[in-house]
Design a protein around this motif. Structure first.
Motif, PDB file in Angstrom:
ATOM      1  N   ASP A  59      24.586  17.122  -0.667  1.00 22.46           N
ATOM      2  CA  ASP A  59      23.363  16.725   0.040  1.00 22.46           C
ATOM      3  C   ASP A  59      23.285  17.354   1.425  1.00 22.46           C
ATOM      4  N   ASN A  60      24.402  17.833   1.951  1.00 20.17           N
ATOM      5  CA  ASN A  60      24.425  18.438   3.287  1.00 20.17           C
ATOM      6  C   ASN A  60      24.329  19.957   3.253  1.00 20.17           C
ATOM      7  N   GLU A  61      24.148  20.550   2.071  1.00 12.85           N
ATOM      8  CA  GLU A  61      24.055  22.006   1.949  1.00 12.85           C
ATOM      9  C   GLU A  61      22.815  22.540   2.647  1.00 12.85           C
ATOM     10  N   LYS A  62      22.862  23.810   2.980  1.00 18.64           N
ATOM     11  CA  LYS A  62      21.725  24.488   3.596  1.00 18.64           C
ATOM     12  C   LYS A  62      20.710  24.939   2.550  1.00 18.64           C
ATOM     13  N   ALA A  63      21.103  24.978   1.277  1.00 18.07           N
ATOM     14  CA  ALA A  63      20.217  25.410   0.204  1.00 18.07           C
ATOM     15  C   ALA A  63      19.331  24.253  -0.215  1.00 18.07           C
ATOM     16  N   LEU A  64      18.075  24.284   0.199  1.00 18.34           N
ATOM     17  CA  LEU A  64      17.137  23.228  -0.170  1.00 18.34           C
ATOM     18  C   LEU A  64      16.459  23.555  -1.482  1.00 18.34           C
ATOM     19  N   TYR A  65      16.064  22.516  -2.193  1.00 17.86           N
ATOM     20  CA  TYR A  65      15.410  22.675  -3.477  1.00 17.86           C
ATOM     21  C   TYR A  65      14.286  21.673  -3.610  1.00 17.86           C
ATOM     22  N   GLN A  66      13.470  21.887  -4.631  1.00 17.23           N
ATOM     23  CA  GLN A  66      12.383  20.970  -4.932  1.00 17.23           C
ATOM     24  C   GLN A  66      12.238  20.884  -6.444  1.00 17.23           C
ATOM     25  N   PRO A  67      11.621  19.827  -6.943  1.00 20.67           N
ATOM     26  CA  PRO A  67      11.365  19.740  -8.381  1.00 20.67           C
ATOM     27  C   PRO A  67      10.437  20.866  -8.815  1.00 20.67           C
ATOM     28  N   SER A  68      10.627  21.353 -10.036  1.00 21.90           N
ATOM     29  CA  SER A  68       9.713  22.412 -10.525  1.00 21.90           C
ATOM     30  C   SER A  68       8.945  21.933 -11.733  1.00 21.90           C
ATOM     31  N   ILE A  70      15.022  18.394   7.301  1.00 25.93           N
ATOM     32  CA  ILE A  70      15.080  17.690   6.022  1.00 25.93           C
ATOM     33  C   ILE A  70      16.346  18.083   5.267  1.00 25.93           C
ATOM     34  N   LYS A  71      17.019  17.068   4.707  1.00 23.20           N
ATOM     35  CA  LYS A  71      18.222  17.285   3.906  1.00 23.20           C
ATOM     36  C   LYS A  71      17.845  17.312   2.426  1.00 23.20           C
ATOM     37  N   ASN A  72      18.797  17.754   1.597  1.00 26.28           N
ATOM     38  CA  ASN A  72      18.583  17.815   0.158  1.00 26.28           C
ATOM     39  C   ASN A  72      18.244  16.462  -0.450  1.00 26.28           C
ATOM     40  N   SER A  73      18.731  15.401   0.145  1.00 32.28           N
ATOM     41  CA  SER A  73      18.480  14.070  -0.412  1.00 32.28           C
ATOM     42  C   SER A  73      16.984  13.758  -0.481  1.00 32.28           C
ATOM     43  N   PHE A  74      16.169  14.456   0.307  1.00 35.33           N
ATOM     44  CA  PHE A  74      14.717  14.261   0.301  1.00 35.33           C
ATOM     45  C   PHE A  74      14.147  14.503  -1.094  1.00 35.33           C
ATOM     46  N   PHE A  75      14.605  15.562  -1.757  1.00 35.99           N
ATOM     47  CA  PHE A  75      14.077  15.941  -3.064  1.00 35.99           C
ATOM     48  C   PHE A  75      14.890  15.378  -4.224  1.00 35.99           C
ATOM     49  N   LYS A  76      16.112  15.005  -3.969  1.00 35.46           N
ATOM     50  CA  LYS A  76      17.035  14.619  -5.037  1.00 35.46           C
ATOM     51  C   LYS A  76      16.489  13.497  -5.912  1.00 35.46           C
ATOM     52  N   GLU A  77      15.865  12.516  -5.301  1.00 38.69           N
ATOM     53  CA  GLU A  77      15.332  11.383  -6.051  1.00 38.69           C
ATOM     54  C   GLU A  77      14.203  11.791  -6.996  1.00 38.69           C
ATOM     55  N   LYS A  78      13.547  12.898  -6.727  1.00 36.94           N
ATOM     56  CA  LYS A  78      12.399  13.330  -7.526  1.00 36.94           C
ATOM     57  C   LYS A  78      12.791  14.276  -8.661  1.00 36.94           C
ATOM     58  N   LEU A  79      14.035  14.760  -8.652  1.00 36.61           N
ATOM     59  CA  LEU A  79      14.477  15.682  -9.693  1.00 36.61           C
ATOM     60  C   LEU A  79      14.679  14.949 -11.013  1.00 36.61           C
ATOM     61  N   ILE A  80      14.233  15.538 -12.077  1.00 35.78           N
ATOM     62  CA  ILE A  80      14.453  14.963 -13.397  1.00 35.78           C
ATOM     63  C   ILE A  80      15.245  15.957 -14.244  1.00 35.78           C
ATOM     64  N   LYS A  81      14.664  17.130 -14.503  1.00 38.60           N
ATOM     65  CA  LYS A  81      15.319  18.107 -15.371  1.00 38.60           C
ATOM     66  C   LYS A  81      15.519  19.464 -14.715  1.00 38.60           C
ATOM     67  N   ASN A  82      14.517  19.904 -13.960  1.00 39.18           N
ATOM     68  CA  ASN A  82      14.552  21.259 -13.419  1.00 39.18           C
ATOM     69  C   ASN A  82      14.159  21.258 -11.950  1.00 39.18           C
ATOM     70  N   GLY A  83      14.576  22.321 -11.252  1.00 37.45           N
ATOM     71  CA  GLY A  83      14.224  22.466  -9.856  1.00 37.45           C
ATOM     72  C   GLY A  83      14.138  23.924  -9.471  1.00 37.45           C
ATOM     73  N   LYS A  84      13.755  24.147  -8.240  1.00 39.32           N
ATOM     74  CA  LYS A  84      13.634  25.498  -7.703  1.00 39.32           C
ATOM     75  C   LYS A  84      14.149  25.478  -6.274  1.00 39.32           C
ATOM     76  N   PHE A  85      14.965  26.461  -5.922  1.00 40.37           N
ATOM     77  CA  PHE A  85      15.480  26.566  -4.558  1.00 40.37           C
ATOM     78  C   PHE A  85      14.374  27.100  -3.653  1.00 40.37           C
ATOM     79  N   ILE A  86      14.210  26.448  -2.491  1.00 39.44           N
ATOM     80  CA  ILE A  86      13.181  26.893  -1.550  1.00 39.44           C
ATOM     81  C   ILE A  86      13.775  27.586  -0.330  1.00 39.44           C
TER      82      ILE A  86
END
Length: 157
Positions: free
Chosen positions: A148-157, A100-116
């Motif tokens: 979007d190609n970074e290894k650091a994945l994140y998710q909305p928090s 999974i790439k970062n673009s998976f979560f990007k659309e769901k981000l609004i204000k804050n996130g957390k690196f997973i």
């Protein structure tokens, strides 16, 4: 037909081998992320299983004692569209190695996130700006742009 199985901790290989012996042609899918040198299931212990015989409720009940299985989620034929849509969404956001790439979560981000995963794992960040292939965030006093190609994945928090 797709169903969702919750497997016991670290028992995917046992579960998939045992189910494949009982049911020829079964396929499995779970979205993967790469964290350091480990491949992790984004959904934890949940995995999607596909076979035409899963539409037979009695047959599915006979699989409840498969080694490595905790349980199958209750399902309904109406959930098939949502499952297929989610799997397609996941596959659309996979890289060439199936992660999974970062673009998976990007659309769901609004204000804050957390690196997973990555160098900032478990750190919270504030979204400053979202661009097509980049995300600009602030982690404390540090401002970072994430491709979007970074290894650091994140998710909305």
């Amino acid at each position: 037909m797709w169903i969702v199985a919750k497997i016991k901790n670290n028992n995917f290989n046992i579960f998939s081998q045992n189910l494949s012996e009982k049911l020829k042609g079964v396929s499995f899918y779970f979205p993967k992320i790469k964290e350091k040198d480990l491949n992790k299931n984004l959904l934890g212990n949940y995995v999607f299983c596909n076979h035409k015989l899963f539409s037979d409720r009695n047959f599915k009940l006979s699989l409840n004692y498969t080694k490595g299985l905790e349980y199958f989620l209750n399902y309904d034929f109406t959930n098939q569209k949502e499952i297929i849509k989610f799997i397609s969404y996941c596959k659309y956001h996979e890289d060439q190695n199936g992660f999974i790439k970062n673009s998976f979560f990007k659309e769901k981000l609004i204000k804050n996130g957390k690196f997973i995963c990555g160098p900032f794992i478990n750190n919270l960040f504030k979204v400053l700006k979202i661009e097509k292939n980049k995300l600009f965030v602030q982690i404390g006093n540090l401002r970072v742009n994430i491709s979007d190609n970074e290894k650091a994945l994140y998710q909305p928090s």
